[in-house]
Design a protein around this motif. Sequence first.
Motif, short mmCIF file in Angstrom:
data_model
loop_
_atom_site.label_atom_id
_atom_site.label_comp_id
_atom_site.label_asym_id
_atom_site.label_seq_id
_atom_site.Cartn_x
_atom_site.Cartn_y
_atom_site.Cartn_z
N LEU A 21 -19.67 2.14 -4.49
CA LEU A 21 -19.01 3.42 -4.61
C LEU A 21 -17.70 3.28 -5.38
O LEU A 21 -16.98 2.31 -5.23
CB LEU A 21 -18.74 4.01 -3.23
N GLN A 22 -17.43 4.27 -6.20
CA GLN A 22 -16.20 4.29 -6.98
C GLN A 22 -15.06 4.70 -6.05
O GLN A 22 -15.14 5.71 -5.37
CB GLN A 22 -16.34 5.29 -8.14
N GLY A 23 -14.01 3.93 -6.03
CA GLY A 23 -12.86 4.24 -5.19
C GLY A 23 -11.95 5.25 -5.85
O GLY A 23 -12.00 5.48 -7.06
N THR A 24 -11.10 5.86 -5.04
CA THR A 24 -10.11 6.79 -5.55
C THR A 24 -8.85 6.00 -5.92
O THR A 24 -8.66 4.87 -5.44
CB THR A 24 -9.75 7.84 -4.49
N PRO A 25 -7.98 6.58 -6.74
CA PRO A 25 -6.73 5.89 -7.05
C PRO A 25 -5.95 5.53 -5.78
O PRO A 25 -5.41 4.43 -5.66
CB PRO A 25 -5.96 6.89 -7.90
N ASN A 26 -5.95 6.44 -4.80
CA ASN A 26 -5.23 6.16 -3.55
C ASN A 26 -5.88 5.02 -2.79
O ASN A 26 -5.18 4.14 -2.27
CB ASN A 26 -5.19 7.43 -2.68
N SER A 27 -7.21 4.99 -2.72
CA SER A 27 -7.88 3.90 -1.99
C SER A 27 -7.66 2.56 -2.69
O SER A 27 -7.53 1.52 -2.03
CB SER A 27 -9.37 4.18 -1.81
N MET A 28 -7.61 2.57 -4.02
CA MET A 28 -7.34 1.34 -4.76
C MET A 28 -5.92 0.84 -4.46
O MET A 28 -5.70 -0.35 -4.24
CB MET A 28 -7.49 1.55 -6.27
N LEU A 29 -4.99 1.77 -4.44
CA LEU A 29 -3.60 1.41 -4.13
C LEU A 29 -3.51 0.85 -2.71
O LEU A 29 -2.86 -0.19 -2.49
CB LEU A 29 -2.69 2.63 -4.28
N MET A 30 -4.15 1.51 -1.76
CA MET A 30 -4.11 1.04 -0.38
C MET A 30 -4.72 -0.36 -0.26
O MET A 30 -4.19 -1.22 0.45
CB MET A 30 -4.85 2.01 0.54
N HIS A 31 -5.81 -0.60 -0.96
CA HIS A 31 -6.44 -1.92 -0.92
C HIS A 31 -5.50 -2.99 -1.50
O HIS A 31 -5.33 -4.06 -0.90
CB HIS A 31 -7.75 -1.91 -1.69
N LEU A 32 -4.91 -2.70 -2.64
CA LEU A 32 -4.01 -3.68 -3.27
C LEU A 32 -2.79 -3.94 -2.39
O LEU A 32 -2.35 -5.09 -2.26
CB LEU A 32 -3.59 -3.19 -4.66
N MET A 33 -2.26 -2.88 -1.80
CA MET A 33 -1.10 -3.06 -0.92
C MET A 33 -1.47 -3.93 0.28
O MET A 33 -0.71 -4.81 0.66
CB MET A 33 -0.57 -1.70 -0.45
N ASP A 34 -2.64 -3.68 0.85
CA ASP A 34 -3.08 -4.45 2.01
C ASP A 34 -3.36 -5.91 1.62
O ASP A 34 -2.94 -6.83 2.32
CB ASP A 34 -4.34 -3.81 2.60
N ALA A 35 -4.02 -6.10 0.50
CA ALA A 35 -4.39 -7.45 0.08
C ALA A 35 -3.17 -8.29 -0.26
O ALA A 35 -3.18 -9.51 -0.10
CB ALA A 35 -5.32 -7.39 -1.13
N ARG A 36 -2.10 -7.65 -0.71
CA ARG A 36 -0.91 -8.39 -1.12
C ARG A 36 0.27 -8.20 -0.18
O ARG A 36 1.41 -8.51 -0.52
CB ARG A 36 -0.53 -7.98 -2.55
N ASP A 37 -0.01 -7.61 0.97
CA ASP A 37 1.04 -7.37 1.98
C ASP A 37 2.25 -6.66 1.39
O ASP A 37 3.40 -7.03 1.65
CB ASP A 37 1.47 -8.68 2.65
N THR A 38 2.00 -5.64 0.60
CA THR A 38 3.07 -4.87 -0.03
C THR A 38 3.55 -3.79 0.93
O THR A 38 2.75 -3.05 1.49
CB THR A 38 2.56 -4.20 -1.33
N THR A 39 4.84 -3.71 1.13
CA THR A 39 5.42 -2.70 2.02
C THR A 39 5.64 -1.39 1.28
O THR A 39 5.65 -1.35 0.04
CB THR A 39 6.76 -3.18 2.58
#
Length: 98
Positions: A21-39
């Motif tokens: 499934l194609q992710g949304t820009p928000n879901s991509m951002l949330m994934h990247l933030m989670d994967a890199r522990d970004t606050t």
Amino acid sequence: MLLQLLVTLIEQFEETHYPILQGTPNSMLMHLMDARDTTNEALAEVIGSLEIALQIVNGDSPSLRDAARTETLRDRTISKTQAEALADYFNVDISLFT
């Protein structure tokens, strides 16, 4: 030739039964933030505003009473400028956020 046929059949099977499934820009951002522990605070430094960063992360839409900022916030979407900054920060293609 037989190998190519097998690869093609497997690809077709996977596309049919296990689509990605194609992710949304928000879901991509949330994934990247989670994967890199970004606050949220670190994201705010990238975007330029903690308030806007929180609205993007939380999926909040701008208040209808605050029509002057509606143009800036655009109903929780990521602007082109923000997408460029996020892509640079996370070292990914800008298309993830557009």
